[in-house]
Enzyme design. Structure first.
Site, short mmCIF file in Angstrom:
data_model
loop_
_atom_site.label_atom_id
_atom_site.label_comp_id
_atom_site.label_asym_id
_atom_site.label_seq_id
_atom_site.Cartn_x
_atom_site.Cartn_y
_atom_site.Cartn_z
N LYS A 13 0.90 -1.16 0.10
CA LYS A 13 0.36 -0.14 0.47
C LYS A 13 1.01 1.23 0.41
O LYS A 13 1.26 2.11 -1.28
CB LYS A 13 -0.48 0.27 1.11
CG LYS A 13 -1.80 -1.36 1.60
CD LYS A 13 -3.43 -1.21 2.32
CE LYS A 13 -1.73 -1.12 4.05
NZ LYS A 13 -1.52 -2.13 4.42
N ARG A 88 -9.76 0.71 7.81
CA ARG A 88 -9.78 -0.23 7.89
C ARG A 88 -10.96 -1.06 8.19
O ARG A 88 -10.70 -2.28 8.55
CB ARG A 88 -8.84 -0.88 8.65
CG ARG A 88 -7.53 -0.43 8.20
CD ARG A 88 -6.19 -0.45 9.62
NE ARG A 88 -4.94 -0.90 9.37
CZ ARG A 88 -3.94 -0.67 8.47
NH1 ARG A 88 -4.15 0.88 8.28
NH2 ARG A 88 -3.21 -1.49 8.68
N ARG A 127 11.96 -6.12 5.38
CA ARG A 127 11.76 -4.19 5.16
C ARG A 127 12.14 -3.11 5.95
O ARG A 127 12.56 -4.04 7.05
CB ARG A 127 9.87 -3.69 5.45
CG ARG A 127 9.60 -2.14 5.55
CD ARG A 127 8.25 -1.51 5.62
NE ARG A 127 7.61 -2.47 6.99
CZ ARG A 127 6.61 -2.57 6.76
NH1 ARG A 127 5.75 -2.54 6.03
NH2 ARG A 127 5.48 -2.87 8.04
N ARG A 160 10.81 -1.01 11.10
CA ARG A 160 9.73 -0.53 12.20
C ARG A 160 9.28 -1.71 13.59
O ARG A 160 9.63 -2.97 13.23
CB ARG A 160 8.10 -1.04 11.48
CG ARG A 160 7.67 0.67 11.11
CD ARG A 160 7.09 0.48 9.92
NE ARG A 160 6.09 -0.15 9.93
CZ ARG A 160 4.45 -0.32 9.62
NH1 ARG A 160 4.15 0.14 8.18
NH2 ARG A 160 3.33 -1.05 10.07
N ARG A 171 -0.78 -8.24 12.98
CA ARG A 171 -1.79 -7.59 12.34
C ARG A 171 -2.29 -8.75 11.51
O ARG A 171 -3.57 -8.28 10.50
CB ARG A 171 -0.52 -6.68 11.63
CG ARG A 171 -0.04 -6.33 12.76
CD ARG A 171 1.11 -5.69 12.68
NE ARG A 171 1.85 -4.85 10.90
CZ ARG A 171 2.59 -4.76 11.12
NH1 ARG A 171 3.94 -4.99 11.25
NH2 ARG A 171 2.46 -4.25 9.20
P1 AP5 Z 1 5.03 -1.89 2.19
O1 AP5 Z 1 4.58 -0.46 0.31
O2 AP5 Z 1 5.45 -0.96 3.09
O3 AP5 Z 1 3.40 -2.23 2.14
P2 AP5 Z 1 2.27 -1.73 3.20
O4 AP5 Z 1 1.00 -2.63 2.71
O5 AP5 Z 1 2.00 -0.63 3.19
O6 AP5 Z 1 2.27 -2.66 4.84
P3 AP5 Z 1 2.55 -2.33 6.60
O7 AP5 Z 1 2.94 -2.95 7.11
O8 AP5 Z 1 2.93 -0.53 6.33
O9 AP5 Z 1 0.36 -1.75 6.34
P4 AP5 Z 1 -0.14 -2.36 8.16
O10 AP5 Z 1 -1.16 -1.89 6.77
O11 AP5 Z 1 -0.12 -3.00 8.61
O12 AP5 Z 1 0.52 -0.87 8.32
P5 AP5 Z 1 0.04 0.36 8.98
O13 AP5 Z 1 1.19 1.47 8.75
O14 AP5 Z 1 -0.81 0.85 8.01
O15 AP5 Z 1 5.31 -2.72 1.48
C1 AP5 Z 1 6.38 -3.88 2.27
C2 AP5 Z 1 7.47 -4.29 2.02
O16 AP5 Z 1 7.61 -5.29 0.67
C3 AP5 Z 1 8.59 -3.78 2.01
O17 AP5 Z 1 9.85 -3.73 2.32
C4 AP5 Z 1 8.11 -3.42 0.28
O18 AP5 Z 1 9.93 -2.82 -0.26
C5 AP5 Z 1 7.92 -4.72 -0.63
N1 AP5 Z 1 7.10 -4.53 -1.20
C6 AP5 Z 1 6.07 -4.01 -1.44
N2 AP5 Z 1 5.87 -4.44 -2.58
C7 AP5 Z 1 6.39 -5.49 -3.01
C8 AP5 Z 1 5.88 -6.54 -4.66
N3 AP5 Z 1 5.46 -5.49 -5.97
N4 AP5 Z 1 7.23 -7.15 -4.15
C9 AP5 Z 1 8.15 -7.64 -3.95
N5 AP5 Z 1 7.94 -6.49 -2.83
C10 AP5 Z 1 7.44 -5.65 -2.57
O19 AP5 Z 1 -0.23 0.35 10.50
C11 AP5 Z 1 0.16 0.36 11.71
C12 AP5 Z 1 -0.65 0.11 12.43
O20 AP5 Z 1 -1.15 1.21 13.37
C13 AP5 Z 1 -1.89 -0.42 12.47
O21 AP5 Z 1 -1.40 -1.87 13.09
C14 AP5 Z 1 -2.81 0.04 13.25
O22 AP5 Z 1 -2.55 -0.37 14.68
C15 AP5 Z 1 -2.71 1.00 13.65
N6 AP5 Z 1 -3.58 1.75 12.60
C16 AP5 Z 1 -3.23 2.27 11.13
N7 AP5 Z 1 -3.91 3.16 10.59
C17 AP5 Z 1 -5.03 2.64 11.06
C18 AP5 Z 1 -6.71 2.77 11.14
N8 AP5 Z 1 -7.08 3.49 10.07
N9 AP5 Z 1 -7.24 1.74 12.48
C19 AP5 Z 1 -7.08 1.63 13.17
N10 AP5 Z 1 -5.51 1.50 13.38
C20 AP5 Z 1 -5.04 2.18 12.46
MG MG Z 2 2.36 0.78 5.00
#
Ligand code: AP5
Ligand code: MG
Ligand code: ZN
Length: 215
Positions: A13, A88, A127, A160, A171
């Site tokens: 994402k 979410r 990552r 992270r 997660r």
């Molecule tokens: P990356 O692009 O970083 O993936 P991502 O989908 O952004 O994954 P996240 O871990 O950020 O998602 P998340 O939803 O768990 O965390 P968030 O920060 O939103 O890519 C991942 C890795 O893969 C990288 O190393 C990249 O280089 C590699 N990669 C990418 N694409 C690739 C491909 N095509 N091929 C190969 N490699 C690839 O949320 C964190 C926490 O915040 C949550 O757990 C929750 O506690 C809180 N939170 C955030 N938003 C909310 C909400 N709306 N409601 C409630 N709590 C929330």
């Molecule tokens: Mg992310």
């Protein structure tokens, strides 16, 4: 253009949102990034969010809805934005719909990145993120030119806190509990599309950008 990025942890994402941001010049709004910054700055929001994030649980709806309402009303969002990691839950999606309605606006496109769970754990444990500009890397699949250093800005790369295996598994669970209901919510809109997020990063971008252009 107003866009939503859906998909499990590690689906790409943030990676794709950054590419779309560069193409369209609209801001990426990542609730995860906003919350991590608040934790780093030790603000009241950060103190509230920390225990949920450390456990891999969702931060309460009212907290993240408040963040988004505040953020999307900023002037830089007038021409559109990319929501990365929000909504979410259906409650968050409904709140967003209501806020956009008040602004006489709507979501133009919902990108759902589909990636088989077997790829995700390795993506997340490998990552690394730039402390300065937030660019994502992967130690094997998308390494920086120089180990530990951001290609874009020279910033330091870090891992992270929630990218530890047990938190990652939690997660995934949390994601699976909400995913279907959210999908159903947006499917009916006719603006929802699933993309193969297991393809290489550049290929996924081509797919998304051509879908946005052909809209
Ligand atoms: P990356 O692009 O970083 O993936 P991502 O989908 O952004 O994954 P996240 O871990 O950020 O998602 P998340 O939803 O768990 O965390 P968030 O920060 O939103 O890519 C991942 C890795 O893969 C990288 O190393 C990249 O280089 C590699 N990669 C990418 N694409 C690739 C491909 N095509 N091929 C190969 N490699 C690839 O949320 C964190 C926490 O915040 C949550 O757990 C929750 O506690 C809180 N939170 C955030 N938003 C909310 C909400 N709306 N409601 C409630 N709590 C929330
Ligand atoms: Mg992310
Ligand atoms: Zn950087």
């Amino acid at each position: 253009m107003r866009l939503i990025m859906l998909g499990p942890p590690g689906a790409g994402k943030g990676t794709q949102a950054k590419i779309i941001t560069e193409r369209y010049g609209i801001p990426q709004i990542s609730t995860g990034d906003i919350l991590r910054q608040a934790i780093k700055d030790k603000t009241p929001l950060g103190e509230k969010a920390k225990r949920y994030m450390d456990a891999g649980d969702l931060v309460p709806d009212d907290v993240v809805i408040g963040i988004i309402n505040e953020r999307i009303s900023q002037p830089d969002c007038a021409g559109g934005f990319i929501l990365d990691g929000f909504p979410r839950t259906v409650a968050q999606a409904e709140a967003l719909c209501e806020s956009l309605g008040l602004m006489d606006a709507q979501i133009d496109f919902v990108v759902d990145l589909n990636v088989d769970a077997k790829f995700l754990l390795a993506r997340l444990t490998g990552r690394r993120v730039c402390r300065n500009c937030g660019q994502m890397y992967h130690v094997e699949m998308n390494p920086p030119r120089s180990s530990g250093v951001c290609d874009k800005c020279g910033g330091e790369l870090y891992q992270r806190d929630d990218d530890r295996e047990e938190t990652i598994l939690r997660r995934f669970d949390v994601y699976s509990q909400q995913a279907q209901a959210l999908k159903t919510f947006y499917e009916a809109s006719g603006r929802y599309k699933v993309f193969d997020g297991a393809a290489p990063i550049a290929e996924v971008s081509v797919q998304i950008l051509s879908a946005l252009e052909g809209r």
